[in-house]
Design a protein around this motif. Structure first.
Motif: not given
Length: 726
Positions: A190-205
């Motif tokens: 969700d681009p509204k929740q994470w600054k970028s896709e990279a930040a999203y994946e870092d959070d997931c991992r």
């Protein structure tokens, strides 16, 4: 006495063997002793009884707690099971699309964004690749049910021994748990929740107890929902493998130029080795490090029986190599420039997979890079921080090669070919003479190379000087350009008008702000290398403007209709074809006998112009053959002066090396130049000079009037004419 015994005394034999029970009356039953207490078991100690009670209590608690945990875990597993979609919906998890760039021969040379090579399954990939992944990431994959207690315990032990927290570092994750991380436990981006896709994946991992507690039931749910083959399929498609490759199919194409079902053991080992640290072990980043990592994987495959000793030895002896496109990293600066030529929603932020067909010639790109490297390796002191840029294009503005800078430490991604605004110096002078030729002047016309002072309102008197601080008197326009004389260029610009010079320069594509004063003629204005090279392309094509371009066609992957066509090409006419032909002749003399002599080619004519700015902060050579235009710039990023460098030295030599490589084996194409008529007839010269009227050549075309020539200038001119008559 034998047979005699005392009466009533039993025989010893009778006692020894006993009497027959049949002849003996049964004994009377014994009466129970009501006062006798029953026998008691030995009594245990107090501690024994306490421990027994504690054991029963613990067991009662454990099985009840286990039951509760089991029920809760089952509930979570059931919940996640219900949320899991079909496998086909999980294979391409990118939030954005990719851009694949093709050269002029439709060969891939660069990628941008995360490429997805297409959906593959664990049954269609190379068996070596499947075995390499299992051997590397989870050798008990086919035995466990999504979670490996042994692996977790081993990871905790390793982490504690290394001084880390129990869940920091090694996680002991199975392939199923890794897939759970790749799927972010079912949480969509969700681009509204994470600054970028990279930040999203870092959070997931990210690790931690909470993440692990959620990860375990999710992994168990996957094992219930999907088969082992399907879990591997998700893994093969979603794993990030460096260099913008998402999934093993994209990675195999990116690094080796083949499909994932064709990789051999050495290639499979290299791809599997990327899972640990994609950026670190990417072969495009460090091939030797990637090969060393692959050797470790080969050893694991051999130890676990996936490879025979002969196969393992073969993989070690012949490690995986990059494809030609991946190895050369061809066109990096060019690719970035082309990406900027299309809208963001079709390039950097695209949600679709885009194909861009470009003008790049990978052979010319390689030749440009080699020519630049050769000169810097052989002509420049080691450790020099000087930067350089090269642009090669066709006469219609189609860019064939681009070098945006030398690849030295801290060079950065700044493209000096397209982004660096630098003073052009004498490389601007052709536009001055282009304006004159378009007004009917001839290369054989004369101009004074004598001291000149111009009063600039608000600034005072300004006196230009020549590079050699000498003056040659009356010289032809050809000689003035050939020797890059400053004073004659200023005189011509003042005679034709600065506005006319600006009009020509802007018409040829110089979009930067041009100087307002007389220093305009000497290149006091700034421009980029690609602008200047495109302007010279206009001279080569006969006087029409060009817009440099690199994009030929843009379309969505799998579609046949184009969304965009060529982004440039030939535009409106700027000067007449005759003026362009005469100017080409003048510029050919620069290479043949003038300041650009070091650029001369052995087997074909060339034309061009040198340029050096004040204090030698910039050095240029831009020139062309009948086939291509090539521009070269050298300077320091901090704008500090160069040492012993002018446009006629290193830039001309780089141009020579690049164009020699490009033109080798190509048929000779003559320059589209027009030879000028003979000089002013001797019998008319004196009267023309004395009266101040415009002298005429043999065709009767009038030249611009000279400025009050002296008798000595007339005499010198006559001597030059009779001595060097064309």
């Amino acid at each position: 006495m034998a047979g005699h015994r005392t009466k009533g005394t039993p025989l010893v034999a009778d006692r020894r063997y006993g009497a027959s029970t049949a002849s003996r009356p049964p004994p009377p039953p014994k009466k129970p002793n009501r006062n006798r207490k029953p026998a008691q078991k030995p009594r245990r100690g107090l501690f024994s009884r306490l421990f027994a009670w504690i054991g029963r209590l613990i067991w009662a608690v454990v099985w009840r707690v286990s039951l509760v945990i089991g029920l809760i875990l089952s509930g979570f597993v059931f919940y996640f099971y219900q949320q899991l979609p079909p496998v086909s919906a999980l294979l391409d998890g990118r939030a954005k699309g990719s851009v694949t760039l093709l050269d002029r021969n439709d060969t891939v040379f660069a990628w941008r964004g995360e490429t997805f090579g297409g959906q593959i399954t664990s049954d269609t990939v190379s068996p070596f690749l499947k075995d390499a992944v299992v051997a590397t990431e989870d050798k008990r994959f086919y035995q466990h049910f999504g979670v490996s207690p042994r692996g977790i315990a081993s990871a905790i032990s390793i982490n504690l021994a290394a001084g880390r927290g129990p869940l920091e570092g090694n996680g002991g994750s199975t392939i199923t748990q890794q897939v759970a991380k790749l799927l972010c436990l079912g949480t969509a981006y969700d681009p509204k929740q994470w600054k970028s896709e990279a930040a999203y994946e870092d959070d997931c991992r990210s690790g931690g107890v909470k993440r692990k507690l959620n990860e375990i039931p999710y992994a168990l749910a996957m094992e219930v929902k999907y088969s082992k083959a399907e879990i591997l399929t998700i893994y093969f498609n979603r794993a990030y493998l460096g260099a913008g490759a998402r999934g093993f199919e994209a990675a195999a194409q990116r690094y080796f130029g083949i499909s994932a079902n064709q990789v051999n053991p050495a290639q499979a080992a290299m791809l599997a080795g990327l899972l640990k640290a994609p950026s670190k072990y990417a072969p495009t980043n460090n091939l030797q490090r990637a090969q060393d990592r692959a050797n470790v994987i080969v050893g694991l495959m051999q130890d676990q029986g996936y490879l025979t000793k002969a196969q393992a030895d073969e993989a070690r002896a012949h490690p995986a190599q990059l494809s030609e496109a991946a190895q050369t990293k061809s066109g990096g600066f060019f690719a970035d420039w082309v990406m900027e030529s299309a809208p963001d929603f079709l390039t950097s932020t695209t949600t679709e997979d885009v194909i861009m067909r470009t003008t790049l010639d990978q052979n010319m790109q390689k030749q440009a890079e080699e020519g630049l490297a050769f000169v810097f390796d052989t002509k420049i002191t080691a450790g020099s921080k000087a930067q350089a840029a090269i642009v090669v294009m066709s006469a219609n503005g189609a860019v064939r090669a681009m070098v945006g800078g030398r690849k030295i430490a801290a060079a950065g991604s700044f493209n000096r070919a397209t982004q660096a605004l630098r003073q052009t110096g004498s490389s601007f002078k052709p536009f001055v003479y282009a304006a004159a030729m378009d007004m009917g002047w001839s290369p054989s016309d004369f101009v004074e190379d004598t001291p000149l002072t111009i009063n600039i309102p608000g600034s005072g008197p300004w006196s230009p000087d020549n590079y050699d601080h000498k003056f040659k008197g009356l010289i032809t326009l050809t000689e003035a350009l050939q020797e890059s004389r400053n004073v004659p260029a200023v005189r011509v610009a003042e005679a034709v008008g600065r506005d006319a010079v600006r009009t020509v320069a802007q018409g040829f594509g110089i979009e930067s702000s041009l100087a307002a004063g007389p220093a305009l003629a000497l290149g006091a204005s700034e421009s980029t290398l690609i602008e200047m090279t495109g302007a010279y392309a206009g001279i080569l094509n006969g006087g029409s403007s060009v817009t440099p371009y690199g994009l030929e066609e843009l379309k969505l992957k799998g579609e046949t209709d184009s969304l965009m066509g060529a982004g440039g090409g030939i535009g409106e006419r700027v000067i007449s074809q005759q003026a362009a032909g005469l100017l080409t002749y003048m510029m050919s003399r620069v290479v043949a006998e003038g300041t650009g002599a070091r650029a001369k080619l052995a087997d074909r004519p060339a034309a061009g112009k040198t340029g050096t700015t004040s204090s030698a902060r910039d050095a240029w050579f831009i020139g062309f053959t009948g086939d291509y235009v090539c521009g070269v710039w050298i300077g320091n990023d901090d704008n500090s002066p160069l040492k012993n460098v002018t446009g006629g030295t290193l830039p001309a030599e780089i141009w020579h090396e690049v164009m020699t490589r490009i033109e080798t084996g190509a048929p000779v194409t003559e320059l589209p130049m027009i030879l000028p008529d003979a000089r002013v007839a001797p019998q008319n010269l004196g009267a023309s000079l004395a009266s101040g009227a415009a002298p005429r050549d043999q065709s009767g075309t009038a030249s611009q009037p000279l400025m009050n020539p002296s008798d000595n200038q007339v005499e010198a001119l006559l001597r030059e004419i009779f001595g060097k008559k064309q």
